[in-house]
Write a protein that holds these residues in place. Structure first.
Motif, PDB file in Angstrom:
ATOM      1  N   HIS A   1      -6.746  -5.587   7.076  1.00 41.58           N
ATOM      2  CA  HIS A   1      -5.728  -5.595   8.138  1.00 41.58           C
ATOM      3  C   HIS A   1      -5.725  -6.934   8.873  1.00 41.58           C
ATOM      4  CE1 HIS A   1      -2.899  -3.678  10.844  1.00 41.58           C
ATOM      5  NE2 HIS A   1      -3.610  -4.072  11.892  1.00 41.58           N
ATOM      6  N   MET A   2      -6.942  -7.427   9.167  1.00 45.49           N
ATOM      7  CA  MET A   2      -7.034  -8.717   9.867  1.00 45.49           C
ATOM      8  C   MET A   2      -6.482  -9.848   9.000  1.00 45.49           C
ATOM      9  SD  MET A   2      -8.105  -7.861  12.682  1.00 45.49           S
ATOM     10  CE  MET A   2      -7.970  -6.084  12.736  1.00 45.49           C
ATOM     11  N   ALA A   3      -6.797  -9.789   7.713  1.00 43.27           N
ATOM     12  CA  ALA A   3      -6.295 -10.809   6.798  1.00 43.27           C
ATOM     13  C   ALA A   3      -4.769 -10.749   6.717  1.00 43.27           C
ATOM     14  CB  ALA A   3      -6.904 -10.603   5.411  1.00 43.27           C
TER      15      ALA A   3
ATOM     16  N   LYS B   1      -0.583 -11.539  -0.936  1.00 47.13           N
ATOM     17  CA  LYS B   1      -1.612 -12.561  -0.812  1.00 47.13           C
ATOM     18  C   LYS B   1      -2.821 -12.043  -0.021  1.00 47.13           C
ATOM     19  CE  LYS B   1      -2.133 -17.426   0.346  1.00 47.13           C
ATOM     20  NZ  LYS B   1      -1.641 -18.511   1.169  1.00 47.13           N
ATOM     21  N   ALA B   2      -2.537 -11.385   1.103  1.00 49.51           N
ATOM     22  CA  ALA B   2      -3.646 -10.966   1.978  1.00 49.51           C
ATOM     23  C   ALA B   2      -4.445  -9.816   1.389  1.00 49.51           C
ATOM     24  CB  ALA B   2      -3.099 -10.580   3.344  1.00 49.51           C
ATOM     25  N   LEU B   3      -3.767  -8.879   0.768  1.00 50.08           N
ATOM     26  CA  LEU B   3      -4.462  -7.675   0.296  1.00 50.08           C
ATOM     27  C   LEU B   3      -4.786  -7.736  -1.199  1.00 50.08           C
ATOM     28  CD1 LEU B   3      -2.404  -4.923   2.196  1.00 50.08           C
ATOM     29  CD2 LEU B   3      -4.450  -6.133   2.950  1.00 50.08           C
TER      30      LEU B   3
ATOM     31  N   VAL C   1      -2.604  -9.549   9.005  1.00 46.56           N
ATOM     32  CA  VAL C   1      -1.988 -10.034  10.248  1.00 46.56           C
ATOM     33  C   VAL C   1      -1.974 -11.562  10.258  1.00 46.56           C
ATOM     34  CG1 VAL C   1      -2.313 -10.202  12.750  1.00 46.56           C
ATOM     35  CG2 VAL C   1      -2.538  -7.989  11.620  1.00 46.56           C
ATOM     36  N   SER C   2      -3.090 -12.160   9.898  1.00 46.07           N
ATOM     37  CA  SER C   2      -3.166 -13.630   9.914  1.00 46.07           C
ATOM     38  C   SER C   2      -2.184 -14.243   8.919  1.00 46.07           C
ATOM     39  CB  SER C   2      -4.573 -14.089   9.569  1.00 46.07           C
ATOM     40  OG  SER C   2      -5.460 -13.612  10.522  1.00 46.07           O
TER      41      SER C   2
ATOM     42  N   SER D   1      -9.948  -2.164   7.361  1.00 45.90           N
ATOM     43  CA  SER D   1     -10.044  -2.896   8.631  1.00 45.90           C
ATOM     44  C   SER D   1     -10.036  -4.410   8.421  1.00 45.90           C
ATOM     45  CB  SER D   1     -11.309  -2.470   9.367  1.00 45.90           C
ATOM     46  OG  SER D   1     -12.433  -2.614   8.537  1.00 45.90           O
ATOM     47  N   LEU D   2     -10.831  -4.887   7.476  1.00 43.58           N
ATOM     48  CA  LEU D   2     -10.877  -6.329   7.248  1.00 43.58           C
ATOM     49  C   LEU D   2      -9.588  -6.816   6.571  1.00 43.58           C
ATOM     50  CD1 LEU D   2     -14.610  -6.612   6.132  1.00 43.58           C
ATOM     51  CD2 LEU D   2     -13.631  -7.339   8.297  1.00 43.58           C
TER      52      LEU D   2
END
Lengths: 360, 80
Positions: free
Chosen positions: B40-42, B14-16, B44-45, B37-38
């Motif tokens: 990665h933040m998505a 879902k995030a990536l 983690v959340s 980088s962005l």
């Protein structure tokens, strides 16, 4: 130094994401980046150059490392997390570039260099990596070497650009293939082929839309139209490794638009003038006269920069172009003054905008 | 496959925005353009939401590959 070894950067990135999510997916007045033109000298003569490098404008000017260091502290305090070093072509004088990078304090920022790649070597790439650069963006205009070279005004520039991407990938930097997309090429097989090349090589593709500024000042027929934009969204979904600065990078469906980044990404010229973005040649302040906070808070008083725009103001919004960019002779070194061209009705009173200080 | 593992893999998908077939132990930060980088933040959340946990900044930094994420979640009481 990889991103994951930069705790301050991670903290700012998390804050940025939280903000975008809590702001309905819009960027609002949260700032994210610095685009710094360290020096405008360039070895190429690109037809679309937005800095007028081919005309040799202000090729000797440069911000001092002392000023750069102060700007970096101010940017960090505003929560700004990314920093794009650009020119001109900064690898014409690599030692000066290295000194400027040291002055920034790269452990606080996602650092990148935008280059035409002509002078990239493995030794330079390793030095950049060791100084804390995370990514190197190289611009390519066509899958066909001859067309790229003609556009760039120099033989072998395509070959050097391709080689530069391979070098930076080899030493562990993140390679970005930058493509300028305008109405003249948006739906072409050539652009599609470049997207495919980037994907096959495991690069990230950054799309910059063509803007009627710099060498293309007032040439508004380069701007993408609705069909072109829709096509770019299709390519975004199809290729997955494609980004634009105004797209929402946190949307896994790859559809959402976060909004135009004017003032969210400040462009700083070698003279210290601050513009709302690299392509909108309207001056919002100067780093020798005011802090980044003062400049940004003042600029966000202007409705056109404060309110969310799903269109890139410089490259997609023809009304914005017509009203605020369509002037002869403007450039990054001869920008219009923001507070002279926007009407009083569009500007909030002084002190109306307060940006938050960096917190967790 | 345990439910927790399924949830973990779903978070990556879902995030990536990457295919399930590409998600596994060899996946690491920067091993593909989507996990930048962005991304990665998505990611983690997404994991935080899926497992109702919070990563500290140190854990966000330590989370450098697929296996490391499992270790971090293991320390937070998740079984895989």
């Amino acid at each position: 130094m990889p991103l994951l070894e930069k705790p301050e950067l991670v903290r700012k990135l998390r804050n940025f994401r939280k903000h975008v999510i809590s702001n309905n997916g819009e960027i609002g007045i949260k700032q994210r980046g610095i685009d710094m033109n360290l020096n405008n000298a360039c070895n190429l003569r690109c037809k679309h150059c937005f800095t007028n490098s081919p005309k040799g404008e202000r090729a000797k000017e440069r911000l001092s490392d002392e000023v750069i260091s102060r700007i970096a502290d101010e940017a960090h305090e505003l929560g700004i997390f990314e920093w794009d070093l650009q020119g001109g072509e900064l690898l014409l004088q690599p030692d000066k570039l290295f000194d400027s990078i040291k002055a920034i304090g790269t452990d606080r920022f996602y650092m990148y260099l935008t280059t035409n790649g002509y002078f990239m070597t493995e030794e330079i790439a390793i030095t950049l990596r060791d100084l804390g650069i995370n990514r190197v963006s190289v611009s390519i205009d066509s899958i066909h070497p001859k067309e790229h070279d003609e556009f760039r005004g120099r033989k072998n520039s395509w070959e050097k650009a391709i080689k530069a991407l391979e070098i930076v990938q080899k030493v562990g930097l993140t390679p970005y293939l930058n493509i300028t997309v305008g109405h003249y090429n948006a739906t072409s097989d050539d652009v599609r082929a470049l997207f495919q090349l980037s994907k096959d090589k495991k690069y990230t593709t950054l799309v910059n839309v063509a803007t009627p500024s710099g060498m293309w000042n007032q040439v508004d027929d380069v701007m993408v139209d609705d069909d072109d934009k829709a096509h770019l969204i299709e390519l975004r979904k199809e290729f997955k490794n494609v980004i634009r600065n105004l797209w929402n990078p946190f949307d896994p469906k790859r559809e959402a638009v976060m909004g135009c980044n004017t003032v969210n990404r400040l462009y700083i010229t070698p003279l210290g003038d601050v513009l709302p973005c690299p392509y909108v040649h309207i001056k919002i302040g100067n780093v020798y006269e005011a802090s980044l906070r003062e400049i940004s808070e003042n600029a966000f008083r202007i409705r056109q920069f404060r309110e969310n725009s799903k269109l890139c103001l410089a490259g997609e919004d023809k009304e914005f172009f017509k009203n605020y960019m369509n002037f002869p002779g403007t450039s990054i070194f001869n920008p219009k003054d923001a507070f002279e061209i926007f009407s009083n009705d569009d500007v909030l009173p002084e002190g109306a905008i307060k940006l938050p200080v960096l917190n967790d | 496959m345990s439910q927790s593992m399924q949830k973990y893999i779903d978070a990556f998908e879902k995030a990536l925005g990457i295919e399930k077939m590409n998600i596994g132990v060899s996946l690491a930060y920067n091993s593909l353009p989507e996990w930048d980088s962005l991304g990665h933040m998505a990611l983690v959340s997404e994991i935080e939401e899926a497992f109702a946990v919070q990563f500290s900044t140190e854990e966000v930094i330590e989370f450098s590959d697929f296996k490391k994420g499992l270790e971090i979640l293991g320390l937070k009481g998740q079984n895989f």
